[in-house]
Motif scaffolding. Sequence first.
Motif, PDB file in Angstrom:
ATOM      1  N   ALA A   1     119.782  54.520 -16.624  1.00 34.14           N
ATOM      2  CA  ALA A   1     119.005  53.621 -15.764  1.00 34.14           C
ATOM      3  C   ALA A   1     117.978  54.422 -14.963  1.00 34.14           C
ATOM      4  N   PHE A   2     118.386  55.589 -14.487  1.00 27.63           N
ATOM      5  CA  PHE A   2     117.445  56.424 -13.743  1.00 27.63           C
ATOM      6  C   PHE A   2     116.322  56.920 -14.653  1.00 27.63           C
ATOM      7  N   SER A   3     116.660  57.300 -15.862  1.00 27.23           N
ATOM      8  CA  SER A   3     115.634  57.756 -16.813  1.00 27.23           C
ATOM      9  C   SER A   3     114.595  56.668 -17.054  1.00 27.23           C
ATOM     10  N   GLN A   4     115.051  55.437 -17.207  1.00 28.89           N
ATOM     11  CA  GLN A   4     114.116  54.321 -17.403  1.00 28.89           C
ATOM     12  C   GLN A   4     113.228  54.132 -16.179  1.00 28.89           C
ATOM     13  N   LEU A   5     113.829  54.208 -15.003  1.00 26.77           N
ATOM     14  CA  LEU A   5     113.061  54.072 -13.770  1.00 26.77           C
ATOM     15  C   LEU A   5     112.049  55.202 -13.645  1.00 26.77           C
TER      16      LEU A   5
ATOM     17  N   ALA B   1     102.567  66.100  -9.335  1.00 22.10           N
ATOM     18  CA  ALA B   1     103.741  65.994 -10.211  1.00 22.10           C
ATOM     19  C   ALA B   1     104.969  66.614  -9.557  1.00 22.10           C
ATOM     20  N   ASP B   2     104.796  67.749  -8.891  1.00 22.29           N
ATOM     21  CA  ASP B   2     105.917  68.384  -8.183  1.00 22.29           C
ATOM     22  C   ASP B   2     106.458  67.473  -7.081  1.00 22.29           C
ATOM     23  N   LEU B   3     105.555  66.882  -6.309  1.00 22.12           N
ATOM     24  CA  LEU B   3     105.981  66.008  -5.216  1.00 22.12           C
ATOM     25  C   LEU B   3     106.640  64.737  -5.747  1.00 22.12           C
ATOM     26  N   VAL B   4     106.139  64.229  -6.851  1.00 18.33           N
ATOM     27  CA  VAL B   4     106.750  63.036  -7.452  1.00 18.33           C
ATOM     28  C   VAL B   4     108.160  63.363  -7.935  1.00 18.33           C
TER      29      VAL B   4
ATOM     30  N   PHE C   1     113.838  62.588  -7.214  1.00 16.97           N
ATOM     31  CA  PHE C   1     115.162  63.156  -6.951  1.00 16.97           C
ATOM     32  C   PHE C   1     115.764  62.498  -5.710  1.00 16.97           C
ATOM     33  N   ASP C   2     114.930  62.251  -4.699  1.00 18.47           N
ATOM     34  CA  ASP C   2     115.407  61.545  -3.506  1.00 18.47           C
ATOM     35  C   ASP C   2     115.838  60.117  -3.846  1.00 18.47           C
ATOM     36  N   VAL C   3     115.123  59.467  -4.745  1.00 20.59           N
ATOM     37  CA  VAL C   3     115.507  58.119  -5.185  1.00 20.59           C
ATOM     38  C   VAL C   3     116.894  58.184  -5.824  1.00 20.59           C
ATOM     39  N   TRP C   4     117.103  59.165  -6.679  1.00 16.41           N
ATOM     40  CA  TRP C   4     118.402  59.330  -7.334  1.00 16.41           C
ATOM     41  C   TRP C   4     119.516  59.542  -6.302  1.00 16.41           C
ATOM     42  N   ARG C   5     119.256  60.456  -5.357  1.00 17.29           N
ATOM     43  CA  ARG C   5     120.279  60.797  -4.364  1.00 17.29           C
ATOM     44  C   ARG C   5     120.559  59.669  -3.386  1.00 17.29           C
ATOM     45  N   SER C   6     119.566  58.857  -3.076  1.00 19.30           N
ATOM     46  CA  SER C   6     119.748  57.863  -2.018  1.00 19.30           C
ATOM     47  C   SER C   6     119.682  56.432  -2.530  1.00 19.30           C
ATOM     48  N   ALA C   7     119.891  56.224  -3.807  1.00 22.53           N
ATOM     49  CA  ALA C   7     119.810  54.879  -4.393  1.00 22.53           C
ATOM     50  C   ALA C   7     120.754  53.898  -3.702  1.00 22.53           C
TER      51      ALA C   7
ATOM     52  N   SER D   1     106.983  54.482  -0.942  1.00 21.50           N
ATOM     53  CA  SER D   1     107.077  55.005   0.428  1.00 21.50           C
ATOM     54  C   SER D   1     107.741  56.380   0.441  1.00 21.50           C
ATOM     55  N   ILE D   2     108.709  56.599  -0.433  1.00 25.91           N
ATOM     56  CA  ILE D   2     109.335  57.922  -0.532  1.00 25.91           C
ATOM     57  C   ILE D   2     108.293  58.942  -1.009  1.00 25.91           C
ATOM     58  N   ALA D   3     107.517  58.577  -2.018  1.00 28.06           N
ATOM     59  CA  ALA D   3     106.472  59.478  -2.524  1.00 28.06           C
ATOM     60  C   ALA D   3     105.422  59.739  -1.447  1.00 28.06           C
ATOM     61  N   ARG D   4     105.021  58.690  -0.737  1.00 28.34           N
ATOM     62  CA  ARG D   4     104.038  58.853   0.337  1.00 28.34           C
ATOM     63  C   ARG D   4     104.554  59.832   1.385  1.00 28.34           C
ATOM     64  N   ASN D   5     105.820  59.687   1.765  1.00 22.50           N
ATOM     65  CA  ASN D   5     106.400  60.588   2.767  1.00 22.50           C
ATOM     66  C   ASN D   5     106.413  62.032   2.275  1.00 22.50           C
ATOM     67  N   LYS D   6     106.651  62.234   0.985  1.00 24.82           N
ATOM     68  CA  LYS D   6     106.613  63.588   0.416  1.00 24.82           C
ATOM     69  C   LYS D   6     105.208  64.179   0.544  1.00 24.82           C
ATOM     70  N   VAL D   7     104.209  63.369   0.236  1.00 30.44           N
ATOM     71  CA  VAL D   7     102.821  63.839   0.327  1.00 30.44           C
ATOM     72  C   VAL D   7     102.464  64.156   1.774  1.00 30.44           C
ATOM     73  N   VAL D   8     102.824  63.257   2.687  1.00 31.51           N
ATOM     74  CA  VAL D   8     102.520  63.473   4.105  1.00 31.51           C
ATOM     75  C   VAL D   8     103.187  64.756   4.595  1.00 31.51           C
ATOM     76  N   SER D   9     104.440  64.954   4.251  1.00 31.09           N
ATOM     77  CA  SER D   9     105.150  66.174   4.657  1.00 31.09           C
ATOM     78  C   SER D   9     104.481  67.415   4.085  1.00 31.09           C
ATOM     79  N   TRP D  10     104.097  67.353   2.818  1.00 29.79           N
ATOM     80  CA  TRP D  10     103.452  68.506   2.192  1.00 29.79           C
ATOM     81  C   TRP D  10     102.117  68.799   2.868  1.00 29.79           C
ATOM     82  N   LEU D  11     101.357  67.748   3.167  1.00 25.12           N
ATOM     83  CA  LEU D  11     100.067  67.938   3.833  1.00 25.12           C
ATOM     84  C   LEU D  11     100.252  68.559   5.212  1.00 25.12           C
TER      85      LEU D  11
END
Length: 179
Positions: A11-15, A39-42, A47-53, A68-78
């Motif tokens: 299911a995670f692979s499909q997502l 790609a690294d941030l995604v 991985f966060d989606v998997w861990r916190s599903a 929103s999880i991806a956005r937060n990763k980008v904001v943190s990286w920036l």
Amino acid sequence: MALISQRDQQAFSQLYLRYQPKLVKYCARVLRDDVAQAADLVDEAMFDVWRSAENFAGRSKVSTWIYSIARNKVVSWLRKTSEITLDDESILDSMIDPAASPHEELALDDMKQQLLRLMDQLTEEHREVIRLTYFEDKSVKEVANILDISDNTVKTRMFYARKRLAQLLEKAGIVGFDL
């Protein structure tokens, strides 16, 4: 999400296959076409989606939650790299969830406007902490430095400000807004 929360790898692979290409484009746009970093941030976000599903409460669309999880990763990286300031309006505009429909964007904008009006009912100290953290994307440490207060004082003010805003939102009949 229910299957993923039960650690169903298929299911995670499909997502992952469904969202990864869209998320890379979304993040790369913000990162000025740095596809490798996107790609690294995604991958980190997924991985966060998997861990916190199991934490996905269903109060929003799955896509909104993932973006929103991806956005937060980008904001943190920036923030960490300080390559780009988040005050740049074009960057903030490009971080709008592309999965949101025009109707959803209007509803979200209306809710933000209502939230801003309700913030006027907070004390100046609470309003300032909310403004710096949510609207200017400052960290707790940055807010503490700007206001010349301790990190714990920032956290305490945030706790009480969110609590008061939740009360005001409920009183105004606004539901589904996660503080």
